[in-house]
Scaffold this active site. Structure first.
Site: not given
Length: 595
Positions: A154, A306-307, A326, A392, A394, A567
């Site tokens: 996909g 994010i993309i 944005e 980008a 959506g 650690h």
């Protein structure tokens, strides 16, 4: 007549989702499934439909608000008969279907012959689809995947998650080498062979998709390459396709009818196209950006999720100067602002302009560049010229593209398909998973939903009943969060306690030069159990899984803090944050011990 509240339904565990449109006002008469509001997350937009018909008496929200599952959208005056029946979350038997929230379409009746018959047909070969198919085959069922492209995986494997991470890995190494100058280690400026870099990305994709083909063959899962559409509740017609590259499939003219006992719809989502943006090779979506045809001097990212920010990181490291626009009040919506503040401070050098609370209002493709006009509090007065524009904004679900109505399956106006906890649609033998069933549109959610659907096809009683689904921005630094955030807790009036361990006190973070990061845990104030957490810093996406497990297990601070972490590691910051919650962290100045 009665007054009822219309609330936000289950939206896949997403919280504090931005409202970008309100479609109703007081006095409006609304019908079942009419859109009330439109929500936007970092990955996609979705409409929230009315579950009852009536007259709007009061609208409780406005554009710019944030809302979660159960949030009140409006109060309406409705007749009792107008109320939609509630969806059953757990049918008593594997053959019961959820009651529909809207009238089901009349299913067609196909009377022709079929070319092949299967116990389970999976429509779509993405991460959710192939996982569902393989799980069903492992149960001993006869399975086929219908996938229009020549490779499985996909969007995620072919033009999404995996290739972007391949490029981000190279970008991170380049950035790390540059930072080594401060440590006395210098290298010449890198020489980038864009063709070799693209070939590396394609090799990664080929290795994974080739492996999937081998696993399908080993499980005797048939792959039918074509575009499938329902004929009725037991048949799909497949228009056979051929393709040389992903997302470039062409129909051969041949068709095949496939019969099934059960079907799992896994058709995913597609990029949202903004109507005012022209067609031009210099204007790309995420797929076009991953093609990496050239490195622009000046690049605009429309959408601060994010993309866009991941692809911006790659192009910036390779030499592009960035602007981002944005419409909301900050980048990377969904994450707490303190995490984003750290990310933004460390990435300011990549950007010429970060335009929040700003809209893109016009795009003009000219010979010398793409000219973009903006509107809002941070908008430049004049159109700005760019060499490349990444849209980008959506993704939209593909539920309307498969004639699901012919099978009697309810599809919303937006293209989503409603399911119950068993991933079953309103048609008993048809399931749906992944992006097409709603937020969050993430591959890891789809995979788990696919397993649930497959188990139910095999006659088991399985339920998708997760408490939390993590989100990760694989930027530099990574930003990861899960469950209740500090922001959502304040907005929802939840009583919480938080504990933060700054990486400035982590020996490994200091040694690695990433001591600006931190780990934050959120606990329920009454029960003391962990309900959320977030990390900003390298490998945050790898570490967030421990917090997910702690929430699923119902852990408290003592469970986490008294678990010995190795650690020195960045991961031990999770244990130390839990110690902060207990008041016993010896890696920070003395604090008041919690009783």
């Amino acid at each position: 007549m009665s007054l009822i509240e219309l609330k936000v339904p289950d939206i896949g565990g997403h919280e504090n989702v931005d409202i970008i449109a309100v479609e109703i006002k007081a006095g409006d008469t609304i019908a079942l499934e009419d859109t009330l509001i439109t929500l936007e997350t970092d990955k996609a937009t979705m409409d929230v439909p009315a579950e009852s018909a009536g007259v709007v008496k009061e609208v409780k929200v406005k554009v710019g608000d944030k809302i979660s599952e159960g949030g009140v959208i409006a109060v309406i005056e409705a007749a009792a008969l107008a109320e939609a029946p509630k969806t059953e979350s757990k049918p008593e038997t594997a053959q019961e279907a959820p009651k529909a929230a809207a009238p089901a379409p009349q299913a067609a009746q196909f009377s022709g012959a079929s070319d092949a018959e299967y116990d389970v047909v999976v429509l779509g070969g993405g991460p959710g689809g192939y996982s569902a198919a393989f799980a069903a085959a492992d149960e001993g069922l006869k399975v086929a995947i219908i996938e229009q492209y020549s490779t499985l995986g996909g969007v995620c494997l072919n033009v999404g998650c995996i290739p972007s991470k391949a490029l981000l890995h190279n970008a991170a190494v380049m950035d790390e080498v540059h930072h080594l100058k401060a440590n006395g280690i210098s290298y010449p400026e890198p020489e980038v062979d864009i063709d070799m870099l693209r070939a590396y990305k394609d090799k990664v994709i080929g290795k994974l998709t080739g492996g999937l083909a081998g696993m399908a063959k080993a499980r005797k899962v048939d792959i039918i390459q074509g575009f499938g559409k329902f004929l009725d509740a037991n048949h799909i017609e497949v228009a056979l396709t051929e393709s040389r590259e992903y997302e470039q499939a062409t129909q051969t003219g041949s068709k095949k009818v496939v019969a099934f006992k059960n079907c799992i719809i896994a058709v995913g989502s597609r990029v949202v196209n903004l109507p005012f943006i022209p067609q031009d090779p210099r204007i790309v979506d995420s797929t076009g950006a991953l093609a990496l045809k050239e490195i622009p001097q000046k690049m605009l990212i429309i959408g601060g999720g994010i993309i866009g920010l991941e692809m911006g990181t790659v192009y910036s490291t390779l030499g592009a100067r960035l602007d981002v626009v944005e419409m909301m009040d900050g980048l990377m919506q969904g994450a707490d602002r303190d995490l984003v503040k750290v990310w933004q401070k460390l990435n300011e050098y990549r950007f010429d302009n970060i335009m929040i609370n700003t809209k893109t209002v016009a795009v003009d493709a000219k010979e010398d560049g793409i000219y973009v006009s903006f509107e809002g509090e941070n908008a430049p007065k004049e159109p700005q010229r760019y060499d490349l524009v990444l849209v980008a904004a959506g993704r939209a679900p593909n539920g309307k593209l498969i004639d699901a109505e012919k099978a009697g399956v309810i599809v919303t106006d937006r293209g989503f398909i409603e399911v119950d906890k068993q991933m079953r649609t309103n048609v008993p033998n048809i399931y749906a998973i992944g992006d097409v069933v709603g937020q969050p549109m993430l591959a890891h959610k789809a995979v788990h939903e696919g397993h649930v659907a497959a188990e139910n096809c095999a006659g088991h009683k399985a339920y998708f009943d997760v408490r939390v689904i993590p989100g990760v921005a694989y930027t530099s630094p990574e930003v990861a969060w899960v469950g209740v955030t500090e922001t959502s807790a304040k907005e929802d009036g939840l009583k919480i306690t938080k504990a933060v361990f700054p990486w400035a006190a982590s020996g490994r973070a200091i040694a690695n030069g990433c001591d600006q990061g931190f780990t934050k845990l959120i606990f329920d104030a009454d029960s003391g159990k962990i309900i959320g957490g977030s990390i900003v810093g390298p490998n945050g996406g790898d570490m967030i899984g421990e917090i997910c497990l702690a929430i699923e297990m119902g852990c408290d601070a003592a469970d986490i803090g008294k678990t010995i972490h190795p650690h020195p590691t960045l991961g031990e910051s999770i244990g130390m944050a839990a110690e902060v919650a207990l008041g016993v962290c010896t890696d920070l100045p003395p604090q008041k011990k919690k009783k």
